[in-house]
Design an enzyme around this catalytic site. Structure first.
Site, PDB file in Angstrom:
ATOM      1  N   GLU A  86       0.403   2.554   0.381  1.00  0.00           N
ATOM      2  CA  GLU A  86      -0.353   1.384   0.871  1.00  0.00           C
ATOM      3  C   GLU A  86      -0.776   1.586   2.320  1.00  0.00           C
ATOM      4  O   GLU A  86       0.055   1.845   3.192  1.00  0.00           O
ATOM      5  CB  GLU A  86       0.529   0.135   0.744  1.00  0.00           C
ATOM      6  CG  GLU A  86      -0.204  -1.148   1.122  1.00  0.00           C
ATOM      7  CD  GLU A  86       0.635  -2.409   0.868  1.00  0.00           C
ATOM      8  OE1 GLU A  86       1.507  -2.387  -0.023  1.00  0.00           O
ATOM      9  OE2 GLU A  86       0.406  -3.389   1.580  1.00  0.00           O
ATOM     10  N   LYS A 283       8.522  -8.879  -0.126  1.00  0.00           N
ATOM     11  CA  LYS A 283       7.739  -7.710  -0.577  1.00  0.00           C
ATOM     12  C   LYS A 283       7.325  -6.878   0.644  1.00  0.00           C
ATOM     13  O   LYS A 283       7.394  -5.645   0.635  1.00  0.00           O
ATOM     14  CB  LYS A 283       6.511  -8.180  -1.363  1.00  0.00           C
ATOM     15  CG  LYS A 283       5.710  -7.077  -2.026  1.00  0.00           C
ATOM     16  CD  LYS A 283       4.704  -6.421  -1.122  1.00  0.00           C
ATOM     17  CE  LYS A 283       3.937  -5.323  -1.823  1.00  0.00           C
ATOM     18  NZ  LYS A 283       3.046  -4.594  -0.920  1.00  0.00           N
ATOM     19  N   ASP A 299      17.310   6.042  -4.671  1.00  0.00           N
ATOM     20  CA  ASP A 299      16.840   5.347  -5.868  1.00  0.00           C
ATOM     21  C   ASP A 299      16.273   3.982  -5.468  1.00  0.00           C
ATOM     22  O   ASP A 299      17.016   3.030  -5.252  1.00  0.00           O
ATOM     23  CB  ASP A 299      18.044   5.206  -6.814  1.00  0.00           C
ATOM     24  CG  ASP A 299      17.708   4.519  -8.121  1.00  0.00           C
ATOM     25  OD1 ASP A 299      16.655   3.862  -8.200  1.00  0.00           O
ATOM     26  OD2 ASP A 299      18.515   4.630  -9.062  1.00  0.00           O
ATOM     27  N   HIS A 396      -5.286  -4.990   8.227  1.00  0.00           N
ATOM     28  CA  HIS A 396      -5.129  -4.331   6.928  1.00  0.00           C
ATOM     29  C   HIS A 396      -6.430  -3.668   6.489  1.00  0.00           C
ATOM     30  O   HIS A 396      -6.450  -2.514   6.076  1.00  0.00           O
ATOM     31  CB  HIS A 396      -4.671  -5.357   5.896  1.00  0.00           C
ATOM     32  CG  HIS A 396      -4.426  -4.759   4.557  1.00  0.00           C
ATOM     33  ND1 HIS A 396      -3.311  -3.973   4.318  1.00  0.00           N
ATOM     34  CD2 HIS A 396      -5.130  -4.790   3.412  1.00  0.00           C
ATOM     35  CE1 HIS A 396      -3.354  -3.562   3.069  1.00  0.00           C
ATOM     36  NE2 HIS A 396      -4.452  -4.036   2.499  1.00  0.00           N
TER      37      HIS A 396
HETATM   38  C1  MEV Z   1       1.533  -6.714   2.019  1.00  0.00           C
HETATM   39  O1  MEV Z   1       1.886  -5.525   1.330  1.00  0.00           O
HETATM   40  C2  MEV Z   1       2.755  -7.373   2.599  1.00  0.00           C
HETATM   41  C3  MEV Z   1       2.522  -8.742   3.252  1.00  0.00           C
HETATM   42  O2  MEV Z   1       1.890  -9.610   2.338  1.00  0.00           O
HETATM   43  C4  MEV Z   1       3.869  -9.265   3.671  1.00  0.00           C
HETATM   44  C5  MEV Z   1       3.893 -10.696   4.134  1.00  0.00           C
HETATM   45  O3  MEV Z   1       3.011 -11.504   3.769  1.00  0.00           O
HETATM   46  O4  MEV Z   1       4.849 -11.036   4.865  1.00  0.00           O
HETATM   47  C6  MEV Z   1       1.604  -8.619   4.453  1.00  0.00           C
END
Ligand code: MEV
Length: 442
Positions: A86, A283, A299, A396
């Site tokens: 990513e 995430k 793992d 991003h």
């Molecule tokens: C993207 O891979 C992860 C985010 O969505 C985490 C978050 O919103 O805290 C940017």
């Protein structure tokens, strides 16, 4: 004739496997075959090594191996290897590292390093007999009868640290567990734990048959269902934290330090109370965690399963990071359950894992746990920082720009021009296509 079912696929050699696959599952066999073989390593030893990690291997799957430098952890500087596809994750980690480098760095510690495994069994007899038998006899026998398996681990300072009998009959009729606690030192310990548990399950059956305490019906009622480690390790935890005076939080995005701290705290509170936000919040943390876990040959499925179980340990899925503001100071931390190792598994086999561990100064498992926790905290800091100021898309999409241009088939020259063009502009998919088409027309 198309033949989608095959007998003895594993017995075919690599080329035969590919030929069968592309002939029966693809429309353009030659092209797919070329792609698959293109990714073979030209060094046949390295290729063979990778093939033997798993089964039915026909090619290799590349992932970017990146470095996030400038991490100050407990007074030492680290460059952290991260394997992730990513865009913007490594850049975000690096940005956080730099931010905290100038504010005292990350502090870490181990809150526990114990793992659990269970013999799951059913028993329909007198519970008090089972309890007495376990405490006065079986527990000790299980320790003695696993001594052969635990010998090396004990020599290294680890081994079995506790064995308990748990009555789970409130959850499921006749259900009991032998819960065993392990110290697996520098290894993740899955094989060691499972070997001990399977040996124990054999001993339990053997011993109850010999016992004079139980009736024949009680003996026959004891059925082992399974013996397996638990990937949930709530007593194997690394903590990573940062703190600084609020006034030192000064942000480049034109928001005051006080507003930044307040909004940051609110963002964490939201992830504490709302599972929808918590899932995304965590995430982002796992972007950092998994990429170091993969780079160090551990793992990541085990780590993922554990972390999310831990995040829901109160009965509600919550944020893994926490924050509070006190006496003008900003405190921010993460507690992460991480069952990882630096010996065993792929850790001493995969050349890039060996390189990663060396880059990290050949850490112990406990040190690596702390580094991984830092990567998770850094990633969360970067995400929240963007979310409460510029929004996530600005940074991003800038990082994603090259992916879009590659998708459009841009040449190196076109890429250079467009990266430069978007330097001071917001990147959107739409806008990139439009500028790319304009360039093409010129
Ligand atoms: C993207 O891979 C992860 C985010 O969505 C985490 C978050 O919103 O805290 C940017």
């Amino acid at each position: 004739m198309i033949n989608k079912i095959v007998e003895g696929f594993s017995k075919l050699n690599k080329e035969e496997k590919i030929n069968w696959l592309v002939d029966n599952y693809t429309n353009n066999p030659q092209t797919i075959k070329k792609i698959l073989t293109q990714y073979w390593n030209e060094d046949s030893e390295i290729q063979k090594l990778h093939e033997e990690f798993s089964e039915n291997t026909i090619s290799n799957f590349y992932m970017p191996f990146g470095i996030a430098p400038n991490f100050l952890i407990n007074g030492s500087i680290y460059a952290i290897p991260m394997v992730i596809e990513e865009s913007s994750v490594v850049a975000a980690a690096s940005k956080s590292a730099k931010f905290w480098l100038e504010r005292g760095g990350f502090k870490t510690k181990i809150l526990g390093n114990l793992k659990l495994g269970h013999v799951h069994f059913l028993y329909k007899g007198d519970k008090s007999k089972l309890n007495n038998w376990f405490s006065n006899y079986l527990k000790n026998i299980l320790l003695i009868e696993t001594e052969e398996i635990t010998k090396n681990m004990r020599n290294r300072g680890g081994g079995i640290t506790n064995i308990e009998l748990l009555d789970k009959t409130n959850d499921l009729n006749d259900y009991f567990q032998i819960q065993v606690t392990f110290d697996t030192q520098d290894s993740m310990g899955a094989n060691f734990i499972n070997s001990c548990l399977e040996q124990m399950s054999r001993i339990i059956i053997e011993q109850i048959q010999r016992s004079e305490m139980f009736t024949q019906i009680e003996k026959e009622s004891l059925q082992i269902v399974m013996s397996i480690l638990s990937n949930y390790t709530p007593n194997c935890i690394a903590r990573a934290e940062v703190s600084c005076k609020i006034e030192d939080l000064g942000d480049e995005n034109g928001i005051s330090s006080e507003d930044f701290a307040w909004k940051f705290e609110q963002a964490i509170c939201i992830a504490e109370v709302d599972p929808f936000r918590a899932a995304t919040h965590n995430k982002g943390i796992m972007n950092g965690v998994d990429s170091v876990v993969i780079a160090t040959g551990n793992d990541f499925r085990a780590v993922e399963a554990c972390v999310h179980t831990y995040a829901s340990r109160t009965g509600k899925y919550k944020s893994l990071t926490h924050c509070y503001i006190e006496n003008g100071k900003f405190h921010y931390w993460i507690d992460l359950p991480l069952a990882i190792g630096i010996v065993g598994g792929l850790t001493q086999l995969h050349p890039l894992v060996i390189a990663s561990l060396q880059i990290l100064g050949n850490p112990s498992a406990e040190k690596l746990m702390q580094i991984i926790a830092v990567a998770g905290l850094a990633q969360n800091f970067a995400a929240i920082r963007s979310l409460i100021t510029s929004g996530i898309q600005k940074g991003h999409m800038k990082m994603h720009l090259l992916n879009i241009l590659n998708q459009l088939g841009a040449t190196e020259q076109e890429k250079q021009y467009l990266v430069n063009y978007f330097k001071d502009k917001t990147v959107s998919y739409h806008q990139v296509i439009s500028e790319f088409n304009k360039l093409k027309k010129q």
